[in-house]
Motif scaffolding. Structure first.
Motif, PDB file in Angstrom:
ATOM      1  N   SER A  80      26.676  23.527  16.846  1.00 43.94           N
ATOM      2  CA  SER A  80      26.082  22.816  15.710  1.00 43.94           C
ATOM      3  C   SER A  80      25.648  23.784  14.613  1.00 43.94           C
ATOM      4  CB  SER A  80      24.865  22.005  16.170  1.00 43.94           C
ATOM      5  OG  SER A  80      23.785  22.878  16.501  1.00 43.94           O
ATOM      6  N   GLN A 133      23.185  25.800  14.592  1.00 41.04           N
ATOM      7  CA  GLN A 133      21.887  26.261  15.070  1.00 41.04           C
ATOM      8  C   GLN A 133      21.890  26.461  16.577  1.00 41.04           C
ATOM      9  OE1 GLN A 133      18.688  23.804  13.617  1.00 41.04           O
ATOM     10  NE2 GLN A 133      19.760  23.384  11.712  1.00 41.04           N
ATOM     11  N   SER A 134      22.560  25.583  17.294  1.00 39.80           N
ATOM     12  CA  SER A 134      22.651  25.679  18.752  1.00 39.80           C
ATOM     13  C   SER A 134      24.107  25.628  19.179  1.00 39.80           C
ATOM     14  CB  SER A 134      21.860  24.553  19.424  1.00 39.80           C
ATOM     15  OG  SER A 134      22.364  23.292  19.021  1.00 39.80           O
ATOM     16  N   SER A 178      27.733  20.733   9.213  1.00 43.05           N
ATOM     17  CA  SER A 178      26.637  20.944  10.146  1.00 43.05           C
ATOM     18  C   SER A 178      25.329  20.606   9.435  1.00 43.05           C
ATOM     19  CB  SER A 178      26.615  22.388  10.657  1.00 43.05           C
ATOM     20  OG  SER A 178      26.321  23.286   9.605  1.00 43.05           O
ATOM     21  N   CYS A 179      24.261  20.484  10.208  1.00 40.80           N
ATOM     22  CA  CYS A 179      22.976  20.064   9.655  1.00 40.80           C
ATOM     23  C   CYS A 179      21.953  21.185   9.709  1.00 40.80           C
ATOM     24  CB  CYS A 179      22.443  18.862  10.424  1.00 40.80           C
ATOM     25  SG  CYS A 179      23.524  17.408  10.372  1.00 40.80           S
ATOM     26  N   ASN A 180      21.077  21.178   8.738  1.00 37.70           N
ATOM     27  CA  ASN A 180      19.930  22.085   8.702  1.00 37.70           C
ATOM     28  C   ASN A 180      18.718  21.246   8.347  1.00 37.70           C
ATOM     29  OD1 ASN A 180      18.135  24.151   8.526  1.00 37.70           O
ATOM     30  ND2 ASN A 180      19.061  25.136   6.739  1.00 37.70           N
ATOM     31  N   CYS A 207      22.696  17.662   5.880  1.00 36.85           N
ATOM     32  CA  CYS A 207      23.907  17.834   6.684  1.00 36.85           C
ATOM     33  C   CYS A 207      25.118  18.121   5.814  1.00 36.85           C
ATOM     34  CB  CYS A 207      24.158  16.588   7.537  1.00 36.85           C
ATOM     35  SG  CYS A 207      22.886  16.277   8.785  1.00 36.85           S
ATOM     36  N   THR A 261      19.824  14.061  13.457  1.00 33.69           N
ATOM     37  CA  THR A 261      21.273  14.094  13.311  1.00 33.69           C
ATOM     38  C   THR A 261      21.793  15.501  13.562  1.00 33.69           C
ATOM     39  OG1 THR A 261      21.275  12.294  11.704  1.00 33.69           O
ATOM     40  CG2 THR A 261      23.202  13.723  11.720  1.00 33.69           C
ATOM     41  N   MET A 262      22.869  15.572  14.306  1.00 35.14           N
ATOM     42  CA  MET A 262      23.565  16.835  14.555  1.00 35.14           C
ATOM     43  C   MET A 262      25.016  16.692  14.158  1.00 35.14           C
ATOM     44  SD  MET A 262      22.248  18.061  18.302  1.00 35.14           S
ATOM     45  CE  MET A 262      23.554  19.290  18.343  1.00 35.14           C
ATOM     46  N   LYS A 263      25.577  17.744  13.597  1.00 34.98           N
ATOM     47  CA  LYS A 263      26.999  17.815  13.285  1.00 34.98           C
ATOM     48  C   LYS A 263      27.487  19.210  13.618  1.00 34.98           C
ATOM     49  CE  LYS A 263      26.866  14.484   9.446  1.00 34.98           C
ATOM     50  NZ  LYS A 263      27.239  14.239   8.020  1.00 34.98           N
ATOM     51  N   LEU A 271      19.900  20.832  23.986  1.00 35.59           N
ATOM     52  CA  LEU A 271      20.171  20.790  22.562  1.00 35.59           C
ATOM     53  C   LEU A 271      18.939  20.392  21.760  1.00 35.59           C
ATOM     54  CD1 LEU A 271      23.777  19.340  22.326  1.00 35.59           C
ATOM     55  CD2 LEU A 271      23.023  21.689  22.135  1.00 35.59           C
ATOM     56  N   ILE A 279      17.198  22.239  18.488  1.00 35.65           N
ATOM     57  CA  ILE A 279      17.481  22.142  17.056  1.00 35.65           C
ATOM     58  C   ILE A 279      16.261  21.675  16.273  1.00 35.65           C
ATOM     59  CG2 ILE A 279      19.915  21.672  17.400  1.00 35.65           C
ATOM     60  CD1 ILE A 279      19.280  18.731  16.801  1.00 35.65           C
TER      61      ILE A 279
END
Length: 202
Positions: free
Chosen positions: A70, A72-73, A107-109, A113, A139-141, A197, A200
């Protein structure tokens, strides 16, 4: 008697440690064709957080390699399978750093996203998911190996189911094509439970 003798000749004695953990007292198990060892590694912001290995029969869900990232992870799986008695005495090494494959995914921060993430190795899929953590939707991408785009993702990952109060049920949607995970309306391809996960949101 001949039938039993032939059957025993088709089996292998393998080292057994069926639960992912840092250490595990090994036992001997009987496998039909292959011995296997699988290591799952979790990273946060490029730093290794955990590393767990298991030793079981070399079934199809054991003899795999792949990653899900992702930005971040990241979770990686590395495996080694072999067809000799007690050949899985060593843990499979961590999946090595993979080269970029030219594919990009969103991806998301935090709440945003719109970041683009360069995919590595066999991460040919983009994913999007909403994680329920303590009643908060996150939300994760990111990028994922196609390996995880199936109904048996938890089996491939080998991670334990979350305990009460964790709420890490993750519904993941996969797609192909650069930056194809922009929309929220992608078809659901698999269900995945990945407690680790949760990093994040820290």
């Amino acid at each position: 008697m001949c039938y039993l003798s032939n059957f025993s000749a088709l089996t292998l004695r393998c080292n057994g440690c069926p639960v992912l953990s840092g250490t595990c007292p090994q036992s001997l198990i009987t496998c039909p064709s292959r011995c296997g060892s699988k290591t799952t590694t979790v990273y946060a912001y490029g730093r290794k957080l955990s590393n767990s290995s298991m030793k079981i029969c070399g079934d199809s869900y054991v003899c795999v390699n792949g990653s899900m990232n992702s930005g971040q992870s990241k979770v990686t799986i590395s495996s080694q399978c072999c067809n000799a008695d007690l050949c899985n005495s060593q843990n499979a090494p961590d999946l090595p750093q993979q080269s970029l494959n030219g594919k990009t995914c969103f991806s998301c921060n935090g709440m945003y996203c719109s970041n683009s993430l360069a995919c590595e190795g066999d991460e040919t899929q983009c994913f999007i998911t909403t994680v329920d953590i303590g009643g908060k939707n996150v939300t994760m991408k990111g990028c994922s190996s196609k390996l995880f785009c199936g109904l048996n993702a938890t089996q491939y990952l080998g991670l334990p189911l979350p305990g009460p109060g964790f709420g890490f049920g993750v519904y993941v949607k996969c797609c192909e094509g650069n930056l194809c995970n922009a929309a929220q309306s992608l078809r659901v391809y698999f269900v995945m439970l990945v407690p680790l996960l949760s990093i994040i949101v820290f």
